[in-house]
Design a protein around this motif. Structure first.
Motif, PDB file in Angstrom:
ATOM      1  N   GLN A 146       0.072   1.013  11.329  1.00  0.00           N
ATOM      2  CA  GLN A 146       0.139   1.230   9.887  1.00  0.00           C
ATOM      3  C   GLN A 146       0.304  -0.086   9.143  1.00  0.00           C
ATOM      4  O   GLN A 146      -0.305  -0.289   8.079  1.00  0.00           O
ATOM      5  N   GLU A 147       1.107  -0.996   9.673  1.00  0.00           N
ATOM      6  CA  GLU A 147       1.284  -2.304   9.044  1.00  0.00           C
ATOM      7  C   GLU A 147      -0.023  -3.092   9.052  1.00  0.00           C
ATOM      8  O   GLU A 147      -0.369  -3.756   8.070  1.00  0.00           O
ATOM      9  N   VAL A 148      -0.751  -3.023  10.169  1.00  0.00           N
ATOM     10  CA  VAL A 148      -2.043  -3.710  10.242  1.00  0.00           C
ATOM     11  C   VAL A 148      -3.013  -3.119   9.218  1.00  0.00           C
ATOM     12  O   VAL A 148      -3.734  -3.846   8.530  1.00  0.00           O
ATOM     13  N   ALA A 149      -3.015  -1.789   9.108  1.00  0.00           N
ATOM     14  CA  ALA A 149      -3.903  -1.123   8.157  1.00  0.00           C
ATOM     15  C   ALA A 149      -3.581  -1.527   6.724  1.00  0.00           C
ATOM     16  O   ALA A 149      -4.477  -1.756   5.905  1.00  0.00           O
ATOM     17  N   CYS A 150      -2.284  -1.607   6.395  1.00  0.00           N
ATOM     18  CA  CYS A 150      -1.888  -2.023   5.046  1.00  0.00           C
ATOM     19  C   CYS A 150      -2.331  -3.456   4.763  1.00  0.00           C
ATOM     20  O   CYS A 150      -2.777  -3.775   3.650  1.00  0.00           O
TER      21      CYS A 150
END
Length: 286
Positions: A78-82
């Motif tokens: 999720q952090e990578v996606a953000c």
């Protein structure tokens, strides 16, 4: 002579039965089943109900460990996606979401598999010295029944909903939303936290109330708690009240903070909020 032979055979059979029972209790008879041992012959080994329960519980612990490790994987993805969303890599975000959904489905299947073990197999298993138990077949059947009753549904998956909220995209149309360009901090109702007087982009943990006002979480929680769970908004010119239940993390502030960090604007001349004269936010953020 026939009677003596019969009594001898019965005596020998009784000795064999007692020996088989003792071997079963020690966990290891390779011979035929012994009902006195209360066990189940499986692949040449006597498997007692207690042994099956112990092995099943050990497998359940392994499932718990896997599920716990997956929490960290979800958080990282999720952090990578953000981050990809912040640098306008919508196509990459959509690809990552597909992987995120596959991982969510796997988590659901592991959860169902654990339930089939701990709620299905343990409760239904009964030792039978006359017939071997196909544990793999029983477990597969139990798992398939549970997946039929509770199939994975992406639309109701809380992890996917969080992913979509945090990245600002929808599952079906990632990257299709138009961007809106705004000046300064006009995407927010207030530029500063009314309690700490810090710029909203300098807040450690920014939260918003139901009317869109942004505060430092620790400060507003203390302010509301002192007023017994409900306090008047501390921003000048407002009349609404704030409760702890309505406070939510400010995604807009968080995303803009990441955007500034990625562009090297954090701590630069003029402070946060001045690194760019224009800031881009997606429609669902406004």
């Amino acid at each position: 002579g026939t009677q003596r032979q019969a009594r001898s055979d019965m005596s020998q059979h009784a000795v064999t039965q007692r020996a088989s029972g003792r071997a079963t209790q020690q966990g290891g008879s390779q011979a035929g089943g012994s009902q006195a041992g209360g066990s189940q012959a499986f692949k040449g080994v006597e498997v007692s109900a207690a042994t099956v329960q112990m092995a099943t519980r050990a497998l359940a612990v392994q499932h718990d460990n896997i599920l716990r490790d997956m929490v960290g994987v979800f958080k990282t993805l999720q952090e990578v996606a953000c981050t990809l969303c912040d640098v306008n890599e919508a196509d990459q975000v959509q690809k990552l979401r597909v992987d995120f959904e596959d991982l969510s489905k796997l988590q659901h299947e592991i959860t169902m598999h654990k339930a089939a073990l701990t709620e299905g197999l343990i409760s239904s298993y009964q030792p039978d010295c006359m017939e071997q138990t196909d544990f793999h077949h029983q477990l597969t059947t139990e798992l398939n029944l549970r997946l039929q009753d509770s199939p994975f549904d992406p639309a109701s998956c809380p992890l996917l909903r969080t992913f979509d909220v945090e990245t600002g995209i929808s599952g079906e149309g990632a990257g299709e939303d138009d961007d809106v360009v705004v000046e300064g901090n006009s995407f927010l109702v207030n530029d500063k936290c009314p309690l700490t007087m810090k710029n909203v982009l300098e807040l450690v943990e920014a939260v918003e109330d139901a009317h869109g006002y942004v505060y430092e979480k620790a400060a507003i929680v203390q302010h509301v708690t002192r007023s017994r769970g409900q306090a008047k908004c501390p921003s000048a010119g407002t009349s609404h009240f704030v409760t702890l239940a309505e406070l939510q993390p400010s995604r807009r502030v968080k995303r803009e903070q990441r955007r500034i960090q990625l562009q090297g604007g954090a701590g630069g001349a003029g402070g946060p909020g001045t690194a760019r004269t224009q800031q881009v936010f997606e429609v669902d953020d406004l």
